[in-house]
Design an enzyme around this catalytic site. Structure first.
Site, PDB file in Angstrom:
ATOM      1  N   LYS A  15       2.667  -1.325   6.121  1.00  0.00           N
ATOM      2  CA  LYS A  15       1.601  -1.882   6.954  1.00  0.00           C
ATOM      3  C   LYS A  15       1.708  -1.353   8.382  1.00  0.00           C
ATOM      4  O   LYS A  15       2.771  -0.937   8.826  1.00  0.00           O
ATOM      5  CB  LYS A  15       1.697  -3.415   6.986  1.00  0.00           C
ATOM      6  CG  LYS A  15       1.497  -4.071   5.627  1.00  0.00           C
ATOM      7  CD  LYS A  15       0.101  -3.886   5.140  1.00  0.00           C
ATOM      8  CE  LYS A  15      -0.095  -4.587   3.807  1.00  0.00           C
ATOM      9  NZ  LYS A  15      -1.333  -4.222   3.185  1.00  0.00           N
ATOM     10  N   CYS A  16       0.595  -1.421   9.075  1.00  0.00           N
ATOM     11  CA  CYS A  16       0.490  -1.016  10.468  1.00  0.00           C
ATOM     12  C   CYS A  16       1.598  -1.682  11.280  1.00  0.00           C
ATOM     13  O   CYS A  16       1.838  -2.877  11.090  1.00  0.00           O
ATOM     14  CB  CYS A  16      -0.889  -1.433  10.981  1.00  0.00           C
ATOM     15  SG  CYS A  16      -1.209  -0.990  12.687  1.00  0.00           S
ATOM     16  N   PRO A  17       2.266  -0.950  12.108  1.00  0.00           N
ATOM     17  CA  PRO A  17       2.066   0.424  12.571  1.00  0.00           C
ATOM     18  C   PRO A  17       2.924   1.458  11.847  1.00  0.00           C
ATOM     19  O   PRO A  17       2.999   2.608  12.273  1.00  0.00           O
ATOM     20  CB  PRO A  17       2.476   0.346  14.043  1.00  0.00           C
ATOM     21  CG  PRO A  17       3.638  -0.597  14.017  1.00  0.00           C
ATOM     22  CD  PRO A  17       3.261  -1.634  12.965  1.00  0.00           C
ATOM     23  N   ASP A  42      -2.477   1.069   3.629  1.00  0.00           N
ATOM     24  CA  ASP A  42      -2.800   0.236   4.784  1.00  0.00           C
ATOM     25  C   ASP A  42      -4.269   0.420   5.153  1.00  0.00           C
ATOM     26  O   ASP A  42      -4.696   1.522   5.480  1.00  0.00           O
ATOM     27  CB  ASP A  42      -1.902   0.630   5.961  1.00  0.00           C
ATOM     28  CG  ASP A  42      -2.178  -0.174   7.220  1.00  0.00           C
ATOM     29  OD1 ASP A  42      -2.905  -1.186   7.138  1.00  0.00           O
ATOM     30  OD2 ASP A  42      -1.670   0.208   8.282  1.00  0.00           O
TER      31      ASP A  42
END
Length: 78
Positions: A15-17, A42
């Site tokens: 997932k981000c980042p 993502d």
């Protein structure tokens, strides 16, 4: 271009980042003009990866949806 060598980097499940951070770190090990194919699940990567390429001077050659995510083909700046 289909026969051109590329580094394949599977970042599905992150997932981000993390997809951008890991892509940036991996690209630092590549030579100028190298191709890297990044696969991610993502949903924010469709915003983050193009922005990263623009900011760092890399060329986003392809961004395509795939089942469950996206695939990006990035050429490292010269």
């Amino acid at each position: 271009m289909p026969d051109e060598a590329r580094v394949v980097y599977d970042l599905r499940g992150l997932k981000c980042p993390l997809p951008v951070l890991k892509t940036r770190k991996r690209m630092a090990t590549l030579g100028p003009g190298a191709l890297i194919e990044v696969t991610t699940t993502d949903p924010l990567a469709v915003i983050d990866i193009p922005h990263f390429c623009n900011e760092d001077g890399h060329r986003l050659e392809e961004a395509i949806p795939i089942e469950g995510g996206h695939r990006f083909l990035i050429r490292k700046r010269a």
